[in-house]
Design a protein around this motif. Structure first.
Motif, PDB file in Angstrom:
ATOM      1  N   ARG A   1       0.840  -1.209   0.000  1.00  0.00           N
ATOM      2  CA  ARG A   1       0.000   0.000   0.000  1.00  0.00           C
ATOM      3  C   ARG A   1       0.872   1.254   0.000  1.00  0.00           C
ATOM      4  O   ARG A   1       0.625   2.218  -0.716  1.00  0.00           O
ATOM      5  CB  ARG A   1      -0.944  -0.013   1.198  1.00  0.00           C
ATOM      6  N   GLU A   2       1.936   1.193   0.781  1.00  0.00           N
ATOM      7  CA  GLU A   2       2.855   2.342   0.858  1.00  0.00           C
ATOM      8  C   GLU A   2       3.514   2.604  -0.512  1.00  0.00           C
ATOM      9  O   GLU A   2       3.549   3.726  -1.007  1.00  0.00           O
ATOM     10  CB  GLU A   2       3.924   2.041   1.907  1.00  0.00           C
ATOM     11  N   LEU A   3       3.985   1.525  -1.104  1.00  0.00           N
ATOM     12  CA  LEU A   3       4.631   1.647  -2.411  1.00  0.00           C
ATOM     13  C   LEU A   3       3.649   2.163  -3.459  1.00  0.00           C
ATOM     14  O   LEU A   3       3.982   3.008  -4.290  1.00  0.00           O
ATOM     15  CB  LEU A   3       5.211   0.285  -2.830  1.00  0.00           C
ATOM     16  N   ARG A   4       2.403   1.658  -3.381  1.00  0.00           N
ATOM     17  CA  ARG A   4       1.390   2.080  -4.332  1.00  0.00           C
ATOM     18  C   ARG A   4       1.151   3.592  -4.239  1.00  0.00           C
ATOM     19  O   ARG A   4       1.056   4.281  -5.251  1.00  0.00           O
ATOM     20  CB  ARG A   4       0.090   1.314  -4.073  1.00  0.00           C
TER      21      ARG A   4
ATOM     22  N   GLN B   1       3.270   5.790  -3.207  1.00  0.00           N
ATOM     23  CA  GLN B   1       4.450   6.456  -3.786  1.00  0.00           C
ATOM     24  C   GLN B   1       4.378   6.482  -5.309  1.00  0.00           C
ATOM     25  O   GLN B   1       4.582   7.508  -5.948  1.00  0.00           O
ATOM     26  CB  GLN B   1       5.722   5.722  -3.372  1.00  0.00           C
ATOM     27  N   ILE B   2       4.129   5.324  -5.873  1.00  0.00           N
ATOM     28  CA  ILE B   2       4.109   5.183  -7.336  1.00  0.00           C
ATOM     29  C   ILE B   2       3.065   6.105  -7.948  1.00  0.00           C
ATOM     30  O   ILE B   2       3.327   6.822  -8.910  1.00  0.00           O
ATOM     31  CB  ILE B   2       3.756   3.728  -7.713  1.00  0.00           C
ATOM     32  N   GLU B   3       1.878   6.053  -7.365  1.00  0.00           N
ATOM     33  CA  GLU B   3       0.806   6.859  -7.941  1.00  0.00           C
ATOM     34  C   GLU B   3       1.098   8.344  -7.763  1.00  0.00           C
ATOM     35  O   GLU B   3       0.864   9.148  -8.668  1.00  0.00           O
ATOM     36  CB  GLU B   3      -0.544   6.465  -7.317  1.00  0.00           C
ATOM     37  N   GLY B   4       1.645   8.680  -6.601  1.00  0.00           N
ATOM     38  CA  GLY B   4       1.951  10.088  -6.336  1.00  0.00           C
ATOM     39  C   GLY B   4       3.125  10.584  -7.174  1.00  0.00           C
ATOM     40  O   GLY B   4       3.031  11.595  -7.867  1.00  0.00           O
ATOM     41  N   LEU B   5       4.203   9.829  -7.135  1.00  0.00           N
ATOM     42  CA  LEU B   5       5.446  10.261  -7.787  1.00  0.00           C
ATOM     43  C   LEU B   5       5.345  10.194  -9.307  1.00  0.00           C
ATOM     44  O   LEU B   5       5.793  11.092 -10.016  1.00  0.00           O
ATOM     45  CB  LEU B   5       6.583   9.348  -7.308  1.00  0.00           C
ATOM     46  N   LEU B   6       4.755   9.105  -9.813  1.00  0.00           N
ATOM     47  CA  LEU B   6       4.784   8.867 -11.245  1.00  0.00           C
ATOM     48  C   LEU B   6       3.447   9.151 -11.920  1.00  0.00           C
ATOM     49  O   LEU B   6       3.346   9.120 -13.139  1.00  0.00           O
ATOM     50  CB  LEU B   6       5.209   7.419 -11.538  1.00  0.00           C
ATOM     51  N   GLY B   7       2.428   9.401 -11.126  1.00  0.00           N
ATOM     52  CA  GLY B   7       1.122   9.720 -11.717  1.00  0.00           C
ATOM     53  C   GLY B   7       0.471   8.551 -12.429  1.00  0.00           C
ATOM     54  O   GLY B   7      -0.319   8.742 -13.354  1.00  0.00           O
ATOM     55  N   PHE B   8       0.814   7.331 -12.012  1.00  0.00           N
ATOM     56  CA  PHE B   8       0.182   6.175 -12.646  1.00  0.00           C
ATOM     57  C   PHE B   8      -1.272   6.084 -12.185  1.00  0.00           C
ATOM     58  O   PHE B   8      -1.592   6.477 -11.068  1.00  0.00           O
ATOM     59  CB  PHE B   8       0.908   4.879 -12.243  1.00  0.00           C
ATOM     60  N   PRO B   9      -2.146   5.520 -13.030  1.00  0.00           N
ATOM     61  CA  PRO B   9      -3.528   5.262 -12.591  1.00  0.00           C
ATOM     62  C   PRO B   9      -3.524   4.254 -11.429  1.00  0.00           C
ATOM     63  O   PRO B   9      -2.534   3.540 -11.222  1.00  0.00           O
ATOM     64  CB  PRO B   9      -4.185   4.667 -13.836  1.00  0.00           C
ATOM     65  N   GLU B  10      -4.646   4.201 -10.714  1.00  0.00           N
ATOM     66  CA  GLU B  10      -4.709   3.361  -9.518  1.00  0.00           C
ATOM     67  C   GLU B  10      -4.285   1.917  -9.808  1.00  0.00           C
ATOM     68  O   GLU B  10      -4.742   1.299 -10.750  1.00  0.00           O
ATOM     69  CB  GLU B  10      -6.134   3.372  -8.938  1.00  0.00           C
ATOM     70  N   ARG B  11      -3.387   1.425  -8.982  1.00  0.00           N
ATOM     71  CA  ARG B  11      -2.845   0.076  -9.164  1.00  0.00           C
ATOM     72  C   ARG B  11      -3.566  -0.915  -8.258  1.00  0.00           C
ATOM     73  O   ARG B  11      -3.889  -0.590  -7.110  1.00  0.00           O
ATOM     74  CB  ARG B  11      -1.342   0.058  -8.821  1.00  0.00           C
ATOM     75  N   PRO B  12      -3.792  -2.129  -8.768  1.00  0.00           N
ATOM     76  CA  PRO B  12      -4.454  -3.150  -7.942  1.00  0.00           C
ATOM     77  C   PRO B  12      -3.471  -3.761  -6.944  1.00  0.00           C
ATOM     78  O   PRO B  12      -2.256  -3.657  -7.115  1.00  0.00           O
ATOM     79  CB  PRO B  12      -4.858  -4.201  -8.969  1.00  0.00           C
ATOM     80  N   LEU B  13      -3.963  -4.381  -5.915  1.00  0.00           N
ATOM     81  CA  LEU B  13      -3.122  -5.213  -5.044  1.00  0.00           C
ATOM     82  C   LEU B  13      -3.559  -6.656  -5.247  1.00  0.00           C
ATOM     83  O   LEU B  13      -4.570  -7.096  -4.707  1.00  0.00           O
ATOM     84  CB  LEU B  13      -3.282  -4.823  -3.566  1.00  0.00           C
ATOM     85  N   LEU B  14      -2.808  -7.377  -6.047  1.00  0.00           N
ATOM     86  CA  LEU B  14      -3.179  -8.752  -6.377  1.00  0.00           C
ATOM     87  C   LEU B  14      -2.718  -9.697  -5.271  1.00  0.00           C
ATOM     88  O   LEU B  14      -1.749  -9.413  -4.563  1.00  0.00           O
ATOM     89  CB  LEU B  14      -2.535  -9.153  -7.710  1.00  0.00           C
ATOM     90  N   ASP B  15      -3.418 -10.814  -5.141  1.00  0.00           N
ATOM     91  CA  ASP B  15      -2.995 -11.808  -4.143  1.00  0.00           C
ATOM     92  C   ASP B  15      -1.670 -12.444  -4.557  1.00  0.00           C
ATOM     93  O   ASP B  15      -1.479 -12.779  -5.733  1.00  0.00           O
ATOM     94  CB  ASP B  15      -4.054 -12.908  -4.023  1.00  0.00           C
TER      95      ASP B  15
ATOM     96  N   ALA C   1       6.970  -6.594  -5.189  1.00  0.00           N
ATOM     97  CA  ALA C   1       5.763  -5.821  -4.905  1.00  0.00           C
ATOM     98  C   ALA C   1       5.187  -5.226  -6.190  1.00  0.00           C
ATOM     99  O   ALA C   1       3.972  -5.250  -6.412  1.00  0.00           O
ATOM    100  CB  ALA C   1       6.080  -4.720  -3.897  1.00  0.00           C
ATOM    101  N   LEU C   2       6.085  -4.707  -7.037  1.00  0.00           N
ATOM    102  CA  LEU C   2       5.604  -4.045  -8.259  1.00  0.00           C
ATOM    103  C   LEU C   2       4.852  -5.017  -9.160  1.00  0.00           C
ATOM    104  O   LEU C   2       3.784  -4.690  -9.704  1.00  0.00           O
ATOM    105  CB  LEU C   2       6.781  -3.404  -9.005  1.00  0.00           C
ATOM    106  N   VAL C   3       5.411  -6.202  -9.302  1.00  0.00           N
ATOM    107  CA  VAL C   3       4.743  -7.209 -10.130  1.00  0.00           C
ATOM    108  C   VAL C   3       3.347  -7.499  -9.577  1.00  0.00           C
ATOM    109  O   VAL C   3       2.386  -7.665 -10.334  1.00  0.00           O
ATOM    110  CB  VAL C   3       5.594  -8.495 -10.189  1.00  0.00           C
ATOM    111  N   SER C   4       3.261  -7.513  -8.247  1.00  0.00           N
ATOM    112  CA  SER C   4       1.982  -7.883  -7.614  1.00  0.00           C
ATOM    113  C   SER C   4       0.976  -6.739  -7.622  1.00  0.00           C
ATOM    114  O   SER C   4      -0.122  -6.882  -7.105  1.00  0.00           O
ATOM    115  CB  SER C   4       2.241  -8.332  -6.171  1.00  0.00           C
ATOM    116  N   MET C   5       1.353  -5.592  -8.187  1.00  0.00           N
ATOM    117  CA  MET C   5       0.394  -4.493  -8.289  1.00  0.00           C
ATOM    118  C   MET C   5       0.316  -3.947  -9.706  1.00  0.00           C
ATOM    119  O   MET C   5      -0.018  -2.774  -9.915  1.00  0.00           O
ATOM    120  CB  MET C   5       0.710  -3.380  -7.278  1.00  0.00           C
ATOM    121  N   GLY C   6       0.636  -4.825 -10.656  1.00  0.00           N
ATOM    122  CA  GLY C   6       0.437  -4.445 -12.047  1.00  0.00           C
ATOM    123  C   GLY C   6       1.312  -3.295 -12.516  1.00  0.00           C
ATOM    124  O   GLY C   6       0.880  -2.431 -13.260  1.00  0.00           O
TER     125      GLY C   6
END
Lengths: 539, 539
Positions: free
Chosen positions: B27-30, B32-46, B401-406
């Motif tokens: 969640r923390e990384l997500r 960061q990624i969304e904030g820093l890089l402006g990516f659309p919302e990323r999923p958290l896959l199992d 983590a990145l792989v697991s959040m698309g």
């Protein structure tokens, strides 16, 4: 291109014909040799003339389309390299293995045509640059072939392109040392690769033989300067990509570096160059005990100070070079930089030497060539290092005189790890000394380090012995065998930078793993299916 | 040997199973990624579980005489390396290409037996060290073979011999970074080869892939540390002689360096080692303009100051590593020495940087670890260089983590001459950026120099883009193709230190000359006549 036109090179001896030794030179040298080394009285034999040489009738002619020569001079000049055994054979008029034809292609497409002709006509092709091989790299009997063609690349001697930004230059394989220097000087750049054969040897030859150069550390072989290589093989032209580095598979440049003409003819290369280094520091350190010098040298190189020059001369070597006559060993140290003063590196090296009892009575000398030029100072290259360098390039000329007065003279060089060096060195002294005593009655052996590595030195041995005129080759073979067998037994390499050629072939085949040798042979079959490329060299 | 017993490594992800990302980490990384890089919302896959993996039935069994496993864990762990595409396939449970059997030979003779069995039974053998390949070096479909055997060398993990005098050690191929460090520490020595995969990768893998390591200059690849290599091929065992250097033919070590398991299995090597360098200087230089940083870096390396670290980070890379957020580029400089302070080298490097507008507001830090230890000071590794290093080794864990959040995440690296670098860099930005935009809607690309040479840099690119779950590999292929094609077009190498494997094979075949490739193939036929060694990698 002046080596057989405006200023002819000798057909048998090292270097220019106009620099053959005079009788006065030889009398002086004889006095020195007899006095310094205690050899029995040496004869002064008549120098041979080209008109006395008997050449076998050529078995073949060159192809119509190529620039070739079958002149007496061309064939004699291309028969041998410049080892002792070459000079002896030339001196005594043994030209039974003269090539049938000498080709001088002016460009790569002529090289390709020549290889196609040779493949078709079953002619052995011997690539020839400066002809300075000391390992039989450019001679060929031609057994099993219709004839032998010496392929002289010297017409291709241009610097083709310079990338000042990346500090690299594209240079044709036939350019020899001074030609490269002159052409690069127009760009304010230098290669700074100075093998002892520098005056005559060529870039292509350096690459084919993995020649050793100027730098004692870091840039020890031409290998370290090569960015990419072009070569023509009987199966086609190869060109490696110009890259500062790569991790893509086994390094393709390394397959051509050391290939000794067995795969094809190197035609050009991109090499790394640099501005002239204005900052220089030099010093000569004296050791009473050779092994203290060895220890100091090891520490200096393991400290990663990267000296440009780090030549440890044993007492005999110091004497031979007229640098010391009191039994001390000398460490000739030099640092250089294009960018910054190197006084600190020198100071640290002298400190390490001092810890092993090394003294530097004259202290180091530091120079800034740019500042000297600006202040109008002339060149004041009178240091030991400068003397050493001059003697270094003069060395091969002295062989001419020695051969003509019945002195067996040879060098052999190697590299070995520091832990093995003491045992190796002792065995070399003992066995090569014994061989000279037995075969020649007496002998003289000296050693210097030409290059040094963190894990071991590259010792270079010079031997001198009174030879019996007419039996020189037989005597040489015995002494050489003692040397090579000792290197093999003590885990040293058969050559650090003289290459394999034909002289070291058997020992080379025992040095590298069988499977590797089989693999190299299979490469050769792929690139040279008819097996016409320099047969007998390396493989 | 703890990687699948006491402390299991993940079957699909980078590193230890107990270090897989928690939901909180993600969640923390997500954010960061969304904030820093402006990516659309990323999923958290199992995250996947081993029990969910479906493995094909093994086609073969291992030979009776060998230690082998066909366990679910062993087969899954040996299916892939650790590239993005490997993690994605593993994450989604694609184990169609799992090896049929995993062998763990305990010594060289067991390796030889395995290769004899494989040759006889037509089984493809994939040498496996740390399994950290990012180029498909350890995967194999096995088409045309009876089956696939992953040959894991990790049981052979000992330092066998240390020559402190020559600073060299004989080490088994299966020893990974920390194991080498611990065993050499008993002798007060280090290898100081730190690829990003250091925690898991092995000496044998480093040699087989010409891995890049710690040093930005001088000792850039494992190649520079290798004295000799032993390898078992289907045609027999090869061992090169232990030498500091040699000029005897094409360098035999260079045939095994980069051979990627195509000729045989590397079993041990003598490598050059050194004491821990107590003298260290570090600095971070800030440039407003990236190209000023490039110019300064070029001058520093051409001045032959030999920095251990000389990593130019562009603005995106500086941001990604949380070192600068203001658009400036950073040059992370480090010097080190076992022998002497390196303050002067640092001062000169900073002077050269200053001439190009580089500022170093915090100034350099100089350390003497011996003096600090003597005075009882603790480790105070809080510099940018220290932060950088920690982030460096943590990097691969973040992929999990990145792989697991698309998130599509990959790196590619190269080397090119200085004159070509601007055009290459511009084209990479443009084309890889365009590919990410087109395929993923947006993307982020950063660049650092990992190694630098007098004639050119080794730029290393990191890319991040929002992936569509289920289409990741398709998207990755498009972006990767844009990157690889650009490298090829601009004369850069397809890999500076990641190796060729299967991913770079086509581009590699176009990078090296055809005749050379034919020659390498002929070598392979000689050493591996049945063609069972790592088929599809390199060749």
């Amino acid at each position: 291109m002046t080596d057989d036109t405006n200023r002819p090179v000798s057909f048998w001896a090292w270097g220019w014909e106009d620099r053959l030794p005079t009788d006065e030179d030889r009398r002086e040298l004889r006095t020195q040799i007899e006095g310094l080394l205690g050899f029995p009285e040496r004869p002064l034999l008549d120098l041979p003339g080209l008109e006395d040489v008997e050449l076998p009738a050529p078995r073949i002619e060159g192809p119509d389309h190529a620039t070739t020569s079958q002149s007496r001079r061309a064939r004699a000049q291309h028969t041998y390299g410049k080892a002792y055994r070459d000079l002896v054979r030339g001196f005594h008029g043994d030209y039974a293995n003269a090539p049938d034809v000498v080709a001088r292609p002016e460009n790569e497409s002529e090289v390709a045509d020549l290889l196609a002709w040779a493949t078709e006509a079953n002619v052995a092709v011997v690539p020839f640059g400066g002809g300075t091989s000391v390992v039989g790299g450019v001679e060929c009997e031609g057994d099993g072939y219709a004839g032998v063609c010496s392929l002289d690349v010297r017409e291709m001697d241009r610097v083709l392109e310079v990338d000042e930004h990346s500090r690299a230059a594209r240079i044709q394989a036939g350019a020899r040392g001074p030609e490269i220097r002159e052409q690069l000087a127009e760009h304010g750049l230098q290669l700074r690769h100075y093998p002892q054969s520098y005056e005559f040897s060529t870039l292509g030859g350096w690459i084919a033989t993995r020649a050793g150069g100027h730098f004692a550390t870091r840039y020890t072989h031409i290998d370290d300067f090569v960015e990419s290589v072009r070569a023509v093989t009987p199966s086609g032209t190869l060109e490696t990509r110009r890259l500062p580095a790569s991790g893509a598979g086994p390094d393709p440049n390394r397959f051509l570096l050391g290939s000794e003409g067995a795969f094809g003819v190197i035609t050009e290369a991109w090499v790394r160059v640099q501005p002239r280094p204005p900052y220089r520091s030099r010093a000569t350190v004296r050791f009473d005990d050779y092994w203290d010098g060895v220890a100091a040298t090891r520490e200096i190189v393991q400290a990663r100070l990267y000296p440009a020059n780090c030549r440890l001369l044993d007492a005999n070597e110091a004497m031979l070079n007229e640098l010391a006559f009191d039994g001390s060993s000398l460490l000739v140290l030099g640092f250089e930089s294009t960018d910054h003063p190197v006084e600190d590196e020198m100071a640290r090296a002298l400190e390490l030497a001092d810890e092993h009892g090394g003294t530097c009575p004259d202290g180091p000398t530091h120079r800034d060539l740019n500042a000297e030029a600006a202040s109008g100072e002339g060149d004041r290259d009178s240091s030991t290092e400068g003397k050493w360098r001059n003697a270094f390039f003069e060395g091969p000329y002295r062989y001419n005189a020695l051969v003509s007065m019945g002195v067996l003279v040879d060098t052999f060089e190697t590299a070995v790890t520091w832990d093995q060096f003491p045992a190796l060195h002792e065995a070399v002294q003992e066995r090569v000394g014994a061989a000279m005593d037995e075969v020649c009655g007496t002998g003289f052996l000296s050693c210097r380090f030409t290059h040094v590595y963190e894990d071991g030195p590259a010792p270079y041995y010079t031997l001198l012995a009174p030879a019996e005129v007419g039996r020189e080759l037989e005597q040489w073979r015995e002494v050489k065998r003692a040397a090579s067998d000792t290197l093999e037994e003590f885990g040293a390499t058969i050559t650090h930078h003289h290459a394999v050629g034909r002289v070291h072939r058997e020992h080379y085949h025992r040095e590298v793993p069988d499977g590797y040798l089989d693999a190299v042979r299979s490469m050769k079959r792929t690139l040279d299916p008819a097996g016409v490329m320099n047969p007998g060299a390396l493989l």
